[in-house]
Design an enzyme around this catalytic site. Sequence first.
Site, mmCIF file in Angstrom:
data_model
loop_
_atom_site.group_PDB
_atom_site.id
_atom_site.type_symbol
_atom_site.label_atom_id
_atom_site.label_comp_id
_atom_site.label_asym_id
_atom_site.label_seq_id
_atom_site.Cartn_x
_atom_site.Cartn_y
_atom_site.Cartn_z
ATOM 1 N N HIS A 102 0.879 -1.177 0.000
ATOM 2 C CA HIS A 102 0.000 0.000 0.000
ATOM 3 C C HIS A 102 0.917 1.228 0.000
ATOM 4 O O HIS A 102 2.010 1.174 0.572
ATOM 5 C CB HIS A 102 -0.818 0.130 1.282
ATOM 6 C CG HIS A 102 -1.745 -0.984 1.623
ATOM 7 N ND1 HIS A 102 -1.338 -2.149 2.206
ATOM 8 C CD2 HIS A 102 -3.090 -1.080 1.508
ATOM 9 C CE1 HIS A 102 -2.381 -2.921 2.438
ATOM 10 N NE2 HIS A 102 -3.470 -2.307 2.013
ATOM 11 N N ASP A 105 2.277 1.915 3.411
ATOM 12 C CA ASP A 105 3.269 1.000 4.004
ATOM 13 C C ASP A 105 4.674 1.455 3.684
ATOM 14 O O ASP A 105 5.598 1.219 4.454
ATOM 15 C CB ASP A 105 3.188 -0.428 3.426
ATOM 16 C CG ASP A 105 1.802 -0.998 3.418
ATOM 17 O OD1 ASP A 105 1.031 -0.664 4.312
ATOM 18 O OD2 ASP A 105 1.502 -1.793 2.491
HETATM 19 C C1 XUL Z 1 -7.601 -6.438 4.939
HETATM 20 C C2 XUL Z 1 -6.873 -6.889 3.757
HETATM 21 C C3 XUL Z 1 -6.016 -5.874 3.100
HETATM 22 C C4 XUL Z 1 -5.984 -5.970 1.620
HETATM 23 C C5 XUL Z 1 -5.221 -4.866 0.943
HETATM 24 O O1 XUL Z 1 -8.350 -7.422 5.540
HETATM 25 O O2 XUL Z 1 -6.942 -8.028 3.384
HETATM 26 O O3 XUL Z 1 -4.735 -5.998 3.632
HETATM 27 O O4 XUL Z 1 -5.417 -7.173 1.194
HETATM 28 O O5 XUL Z 1 -5.710 -3.609 1.268
#
Ligand code: XUL
Length: 443
Positions: A102, A105
């Site tokens: 993300h 992150d």
């Molecule tokens: C949350 C989840 C996230 C997504 C990406 O439950 O799975 O980490 O994979 O935003």
Amino acid sequence: MSETIFSSFETVTYEGPSSEKALAYRWYDADRVVLGKPLKDHLRFAVAYWHSLAMRGGDPFGSATLQRPWFAAGDPIAQAKVQADAAFELFRVIGLPFFCFHDADIAPGGETLAETLKNFHTMVDYFEEKMSKYSTKLLWGTANLFSHPRFMAGASTNPDPEVFAWCAATVKNCMDATKRLGGSNYVLWGGREGYETLLNTNMKQELDQMGRFMNLVVEYKHKIGFEGQILIEPKPKEPTTHQYDFDVATVYSFLKRYGLEKEIRVNIEANHAMLAGHTFEHEISTAGALGIFGSLDINRGDALLGWDTDQFPNELWAMTMSMYHVIKAGGLTKGGCNFDAKVRRQSFTAEDMVHAHVGGADLCARAFLTAAKLIEDGRYDAILAERYAGWKSPEAVAMLEGKVSLDQIEAAALKNGINPQPRSGKQEQIENLLARLIYTDAL
Ligand code: XUL
Ligand code: CO
């Protein structure tokens, strides 16, 4: 590059099932050719940057436990760079081909949108440089549109259009970065795209906002020539009580409603499937049947708990049947197996992190090899084919293809006078056959 907590580890290699070495692959023989291509190209494993690098091990009752020296490495950009150095060393140690991130992150947020994006692009430059020195590739990028308080009432579904605009700008930049870093997919998980109480929610308004947002994403994908898949990751609840992307079937109806079913596929997560009251293989099979299968977040939940525990996978039967349905759905083409899983709070050392990934990859590899064996063996598929064999007759084909009407079917049924007799579903026979094939070392 600074010395990292992973630098002293050797790269973990394939040693075979009988290896006594604590850190070795027993089943993940990356170059082994099965069903026509190497195992690594079937599975396309990815490390989840958020769980493996950005998480600190806090829970609602206690503070951080994980030993992650980069959180004390100076100003926020310096910290992010030391964290990235450690990340690429982790990737080298476990030898898995991809990672996912993300925006939040990999880079610190700023006071303003402009500052936040500037930090992000500074770190994307740094990632580009790291990727030129290591072999790890990007499976997918995504935007965190759920952690900051500005997203507390949703991202694209927020009652405030300025939040929608902030999210649109963020996703545009994350898509640019994903393309630049050679990502194979772009993922949207609707972290807070849902509601806590209908008392303050206009559902139609919010769904229309989300439909418009997804269309903007798809239009932008084509505009910049991004060749990866756009994926929505279903999840029924947590953090909101009701999430609009509840499960694969709900996502499909949303895509149909907003004209996106040919443009967006799904990233299916095992623990999310469980929270929706489904199995992982149910969700994979649903996506396969609807033509929207894209990628996997490969973790496990805990049947005794009602939340997303995101544990590394270790259930051979469930994972084997999941891999069977992956193969039947056409396989992971541009998708992959992202370890959206985190070590437990007490597993705070660098070594725990390496064990977690090696064990998870081994389990999935063994499951995939077993699923391939199941298909090559043919007996299970033969039972299924036999169960539906009646649908091959010309009369049945005509019914399925819409060539006969309800009254014509009635007339034919009366004329042939067939009184259908019950047939065994053979569940226990199938279970016994599968048990023999799954719980054997011979692969
Ligand atoms: C949350 C989840 C996230 C997504 C990406 O439950 O799975 O980490 O994979 O935003
Ligand atoms: Co996930």
